[in-house]
Design a protein around this motif. Structure first.
Motif, PDB file in Angstrom:
ATOM      1  N   GLU A 145      -2.192 -12.398  -1.661  1.00 53.55           N
ATOM      2  CA  GLU A 145      -3.497 -12.886  -1.235  1.00 53.55           C
ATOM      3  C   GLU A 145      -3.888 -14.055  -2.118  1.00 53.55           C
ATOM      4  OE1 GLU A 145      -6.301  -9.824   0.301  1.00 53.55           O
ATOM      5  OE2 GLU A 145      -5.425  -8.640  -1.295  1.00 53.55           O
ATOM      6  N   ARG A 158     -11.432  -1.260   9.384  1.00 52.69           N
ATOM      7  CA  ARG A 158     -10.289  -1.160   8.461  1.00 52.69           C
ATOM      8  C   ARG A 158      -9.080  -1.965   8.965  1.00 52.69           C
ATOM      9  NH1 ARG A 158     -10.227  -0.147   3.997  1.00 52.69           N
ATOM     10  NH2 ARG A 158      -8.439   1.235   3.908  1.00 52.69           N
ATOM     11  N   GLU A 166       0.875  -1.169   0.000  1.00 51.54           N
ATOM     12  CA  GLU A 166       0.000   0.000   0.000  1.00 51.54           C
ATOM     13  C   GLU A 166       0.909   1.213   0.000  1.00 51.54           C
ATOM     14  OE1 GLU A 166      -1.340   2.010   3.253  1.00 51.54           O
ATOM     15  OE2 GLU A 166       0.810   1.947   3.558  1.00 51.54           O
ATOM     16  N   GLY A 178      -8.836   0.527  -5.723  1.00 56.11           N
ATOM     17  CA  GLY A 178      -8.241  -0.418  -6.647  1.00 56.11           C
ATOM     18  C   GLY A 178      -8.694  -0.091  -8.056  1.00 56.11           C
ATOM     19  N   ARG A 190       0.285  -7.720  -2.882  1.00 53.09           N
ATOM     20  CA  ARG A 190      -0.129  -8.452  -1.674  1.00 53.09           C
ATOM     21  C   ARG A 190      -0.288  -9.917  -2.055  1.00 53.09           C
ATOM     22  NH1 ARG A 190      -4.882  -4.359   0.694  1.00 53.09           N
ATOM     23  NH2 ARG A 190      -3.606  -2.486   0.496  1.00 53.09           N
ATOM     24  N   GLN A 226      -3.463   0.875  -7.770  1.00 50.98           N
ATOM     25  CA  GLN A 226      -4.175   1.733  -6.805  1.00 50.98           C
ATOM     26  C   GLN A 226      -4.016   3.186  -7.210  1.00 50.98           C
ATOM     27  OE1 GLN A 226      -3.009   1.599  -2.700  1.00 50.98           O
ATOM     28  NE2 GLN A 226      -4.613   0.156  -2.137  1.00 50.98           N
ATOM     29  N   TYR A 281      -6.095  -9.492  -6.675  1.00 51.51           N
ATOM     30  CA  TYR A 281      -4.887  -9.897  -7.379  1.00 51.51           C
ATOM     31  C   TYR A 281      -3.678  -9.723  -6.469  1.00 51.51           C
ATOM     32  CZ  TYR A 281      -8.279  -9.087 -11.016  1.00 51.51           C
ATOM     33  OH  TYR A 281      -9.428  -9.116 -11.761  1.00 51.51           O
ATOM     34  N   GLU A 322      -3.353  11.483  -0.137  1.00 52.51           N
ATOM     35  CA  GLU A 322      -3.056  11.690   1.277  1.00 52.51           C
ATOM     36  C   GLU A 322      -2.997  13.203   1.519  1.00 52.51           C
ATOM     37  OE1 GLU A 322      -3.159   8.880   2.712  1.00 52.51           O
ATOM     38  OE2 GLU A 322      -2.428   7.445   1.228  1.00 52.51           O
ATOM     39  N   THR A 367       0.293   4.475   1.649  1.00 52.83           N
ATOM     40  CA  THR A 367       0.173   5.529   2.660  1.00 52.83           C
ATOM     41  C   THR A 367       1.480   5.644   3.447  1.00 52.83           C
ATOM     42  OG1 THR A 367      -2.176   5.033   2.819  1.00 52.83           O
ATOM     43  CG2 THR A 367      -1.245   6.381   4.575  1.00 52.83           C
ATOM     44  N   SER A 390     -15.300  -4.105  -1.809  1.00 52.02           N
ATOM     45  CA  SER A 390     -14.802  -2.794  -1.418  1.00 52.02           C
ATOM     46  C   SER A 390     -14.009  -2.162  -2.566  1.00 52.02           C
ATOM     47  CB  SER A 390     -13.945  -2.956  -0.163  1.00 52.02           C
ATOM     48  OG  SER A 390     -13.031  -1.899  -0.081  1.00 52.02           O
ATOM     49  N   ILE A 391     -14.462  -0.985  -3.001  1.00 51.57           N
ATOM     50  CA  ILE A 391     -13.769  -0.303  -4.109  1.00 51.57           C
ATOM     51  C   ILE A 391     -12.759   0.683  -3.532  1.00 51.57           C
ATOM     52  CG2 ILE A 391     -14.047   1.046  -6.216  1.00 51.57           C
ATOM     53  CD1 ILE A 391     -17.021   0.361  -6.179  1.00 51.57           C
ATOM     54  N   TYR A 448      -2.520   2.053  11.540  1.00 50.47           N
ATOM     55  CA  TYR A 448      -2.335   3.505  11.613  1.00 50.47           C
ATOM     56  C   TYR A 448      -3.628   4.302  11.710  1.00 50.47           C
ATOM     57  CZ  TYR A 448      -2.503   3.019   6.373  1.00 50.47           C
ATOM     58  OH  TYR A 448      -2.814   2.714   5.079  1.00 50.47           O
ATOM     59  N   TYR A 449      -4.765   3.674  11.506  1.00 50.03           N
ATOM     60  CA  TYR A 449      -5.999   4.462  11.487  1.00 50.03           C
ATOM     61  C   TYR A 449      -6.449   4.915  12.873  1.00 50.03           C
ATOM     62  CZ  TYR A 449      -6.859   3.269   6.596  1.00 50.03           C
ATOM     63  OH  TYR A 449      -6.775   3.137   5.233  1.00 50.03           O
TER      64      TYR A 449
HETATM   65  P1  HAM Z   1      -7.047  -0.851   1.380  1.00 52.87           P
HETATM   66  O1  HAM Z   1      -8.455  -0.892   1.844  1.00 52.87           O
HETATM   67  O2  HAM Z   1      -6.152  -1.951   1.807  1.00 52.87           O
HETATM   68  O3  HAM Z   1      -6.473   0.566   1.824  1.00 52.87           O
HETATM   69  O4  HAM Z   1      -7.010  -0.807  -0.186  1.00 52.87           O
HETATM   70  C1  HAM Z   1      -7.746   0.150  -0.905  1.00 52.87           C
HETATM   71  C2  HAM Z   1      -8.371  -0.482  -2.131  1.00 52.87           C
HETATM   72  O5  HAM Z   1      -7.389  -1.184  -2.913  1.00 52.87           O
HETATM   73  C3  HAM Z   1      -9.415  -1.545  -1.834  1.00 52.87           C
HETATM   74  O6  HAM Z   1     -10.661  -0.964  -1.537  1.00 52.87           O
HETATM   75  C4  HAM Z   1      -9.449  -2.298  -3.147  1.00 52.87           C
HETATM   76  O7  HAM Z   1     -10.225  -1.606  -4.125  1.00 52.87           O
HETATM   77  C5  HAM Z   1      -8.009  -2.253  -3.593  1.00 52.87           C
HETATM   78  N1  HAM Z   1      -7.338  -3.515  -3.264  1.00 52.87           N
HETATM   79  C6  HAM Z   1      -6.789  -3.894  -2.086  1.00 52.87           C
HETATM   80  N2  HAM Z   1      -6.273  -5.126  -2.175  1.00 52.87           N
HETATM   81  C7  HAM Z   1      -6.483  -5.555  -3.442  1.00 52.87           C
HETATM   82  C8  HAM Z   1      -6.167  -6.752  -4.180  1.00 52.87           C
HETATM   83  N3  HAM Z   1      -5.493  -7.748  -3.634  1.00 52.87           N
HETATM   84  N4  HAM Z   1      -6.552  -6.819  -5.482  1.00 52.87           N
HETATM   85  C9  HAM Z   1      -7.225  -5.801  -6.060  1.00 52.87           C
HETATM   86  N5  HAM Z   1      -7.537  -4.653  -5.425  1.00 52.87           N
HETATM   87  C10 HAM Z   1      -7.176  -4.528  -4.138  1.00 52.87           C
HETATM   88  C11 HAM Z   1      -5.213   1.013   1.607  1.00 52.87           C
HETATM   89  O8  HAM Z   1      -4.423   0.482   0.861  1.00 52.87           O
HETATM   90  C12 HAM Z   1      -4.896   2.308   2.310  1.00 52.87           C
HETATM   91  N6  HAM Z   1      -3.489   2.673   2.039  1.00 52.87           N
HETATM   92  C13 HAM Z   1      -5.839   3.397   1.879  1.00 52.87           C
HETATM   93  C14 HAM Z   1      -5.577   4.716   2.520  1.00 52.87           C
HETATM   94  C15 HAM Z   1      -4.955   5.779   1.980  1.00 52.87           C
HETATM   95  N7  HAM Z   1      -5.902   5.060   3.742  1.00 52.87           N
HETATM   96  C16 HAM Z   1      -5.495   6.290   3.971  1.00 52.87           C
HETATM   97  N8  HAM Z   1      -4.901   6.737   2.920  1.00 52.87           N
END
Ligand code: HAM
Length: 423
Positions: A120, A264, A87, A313, A118, A132, A127, A136, A89, A286-287, A268-269
């Motif tokens: 996963e 979440r 990620e 994503g 990731r 992304q 994926y 911020e 952030t 979750s989008i 850090y939140y």
């Molecule tokens: P997150 O909820 O882990 O937040 O990811 C944000 C978005 O990334 C998810 O809602 C989803 O659309 C997409 N996403 C996450 N994992 C995957 C995956 N394996 N495959 C496809 N899409 C994925 C964050 O990453 C935080 N850094 C958001 C943030 C920014 N918070 C504060 N500032």
């Protein structure tokens, strides 16, 4: 044949894929519309490295989180642990500290577009490498207006793309004053239910009790519904913050639901957390995910700073596009030039240069195929027009422009041709 790594994808020109979120045209639409939103709201772009010290994510994301456990980590030759970013952030806040951005007066509003990694279990919309787009907002203010403005921008963005059927879910997860007491209450409440809860819940109860609330397992739901919500256990400043945030959303006419169990997945939140979920994504619904992280700068060894942001994503945003938007994407070349004979080849070469100078996207049949074959290629690459050049066209100065969809042909001089294709 060596195939691509599981959970990764190739993003391709539309004619090579049936999968909408693997179409480069869709990616470009998502990115260019986001850039327009960021321009309107005054965000500046940042690009951080794909690799970072593992420690950055351990401190920022937290060691007991899913995302941390899913990181791609390797030991570099000098023994240093490096991770592919899961990620952005943590990376953005690191850059904020490292480049002294905190010395600037006012808020620093950054956006990024790039791949995250990731490990996963891959499935629809999930994926191991995914795109992304995120923002911020960093600085000394934690005014809820920052949060409302960012969400208003997201609202504009979704509307601009014609995406409907989404739900904005908001919650407050408290701060260091009210959360510890709540976690104690939560632990006590969960302890009674532990035999009824899944293995993952039992594990999280030990390592990260707040995340138990996030469990999606069907059989856990009736038990989790009974545990007290953090939203009802906020201290006065957190409650006031949350109320002001939600009233600003109301004032902007933005619809939302208060999701009391939304917590979440990162350490850090604090305070405001939110998600936008879609109705077209199945289990991975979750989008967008985001929230406030006022302690993160200090967790990473920087000065005190407040922060709020989100990321979405790219694949999931594309999957949420209305079918009509996805169908109309076209970045094909405007013009394909086929020629007959050597003289016409040299002429086509020179003409194509002048057409490109005029801004017209032009492809010349460099393979010198027979006319029928050449036109088949024009068709396959999706060119809108074809120009067929032979001695007659060169001598008369009139070209035959063929509309590849209707088959209609027109005779045009070079000047008229440029006018027609730049109109
Ligand atoms: P997150 O909820 O882990 O937040 O990811 C944000 C978005 O990334 C998810 O809602 C989803 O659309 C997409 N996403 C996450 N994992 C995957 C995956 N394996 N495959 C496809 N899409 C994925 C964050 O990453 C935080 N850094 C958001 C943030 C920014 N918070 C504060 N500032």
């Amino acid at each position: 044949m060596i195939a691509r790594v599981r959970g990764t994808r190739d993003i391709l020109p539309a004619r090579f894929t049936q999968t909408v979120d693997a179409r480069i045209e869709a990616w470009n639409l998502i990115e260019s519309t986001a850039r327009e939103a960021f321009r309107r709201y005054g965000f500046e772009e940042i690009r951080t490295p794909i690799i970072e010290k593992t420690e950055l994510f351990e401190r920022g994301v937290g060691t007991e989180t899913d995302v941390n456990k899913e990181m791609y980590t390797f030991e570099d030759r000098d023994g240093e642990l490096i991770s592919l970013r899961p990620e952005q952030t943590a990376s953005t806040v690191r850059a904020y500290i490292e480049h002294g951005m905190f010395n600037q007066p006012g808020l620093v509003k950054l956006f990024y577009i790039g791949p995250q990694f990731r490990r996963e279990r891959p499935q629809k919309g999930r994926y191991r490498q995914f795109g992304q787009i995120g923002v911020e907002v960093l600085g000394q203010s934690d005014d809820p207006a920052i949060e409302a403005e960012v969400i208003e921008m997201l609202d504009w963005y979704l509307k601009q793309l014609g995406i409907t059927g989404t739900e904005l879910r908001v919650n407050s997860i408290g701060d260091e004053n009210c959360r510890p007491a709540y976690i104690q209450v939560l632990r006590d409440a969960i302890r009674e239910q532990l035999p009824n809860l899944c293995g993952n819940c039992n594990q999280r109860y030990e390592s990260n009790p707040l995340r138990v609330l996030d469990c999606k397992v069907e059989s856990c739901q009736p038990y989790l519904e009974k545990v007290p919500a953090i939203t009802d256990a906020l201290c006065e400043p957190c409650r006031t913050h949350f109320e002001r945030f939600t009233s600003l959303l109301d004032a902007s006419g933005i619809k939302f639901v208060i999701a009391k169990r939304l917590v979440r997945g990162f350490d850090y939140y604090m305070r405001t957390a939110f998600e936008i979920v879609g109705d077209q994504l199945g289990a991975q619904n979750s989008i967008v995910g985001g929230g406030r992280y006022d302690g993160l700068s200090q967790m990473l060894g920087g000065p005190p700073a407040k922060g709020f942001g989100f990321a979405f994503g790219i694949e999931r945003m594309i999957m949420s596009l209305p079918a009509s938007a996805a169908a109309n994407l076209n970045e094909m070349p405007a013009l394909f030039i086929a020629y007959i004979g050597e003289r016409a080849r040299d002429h086509s070469f020179a003409l194509s240069r002048r057409l490109r100078e005029a801004g017209i996207s032009t492809v010349v049949d460099l393979e010198g195929r027979k006319l029928k074959k050449a036109l088949a290629i024009a068709n396959s690459i999706g060119a809108r027009f074809a120009l067929i050049i032979g001695d007659n066209e060169i001598d008369s100065g009139a070209y035959v422009l063929r509309d590849m969809t209707s088959g209609e042909q027109r005779n045009l001089s070079e000047q008229d041709l440029i006018a027609a294709l730049t109109a």
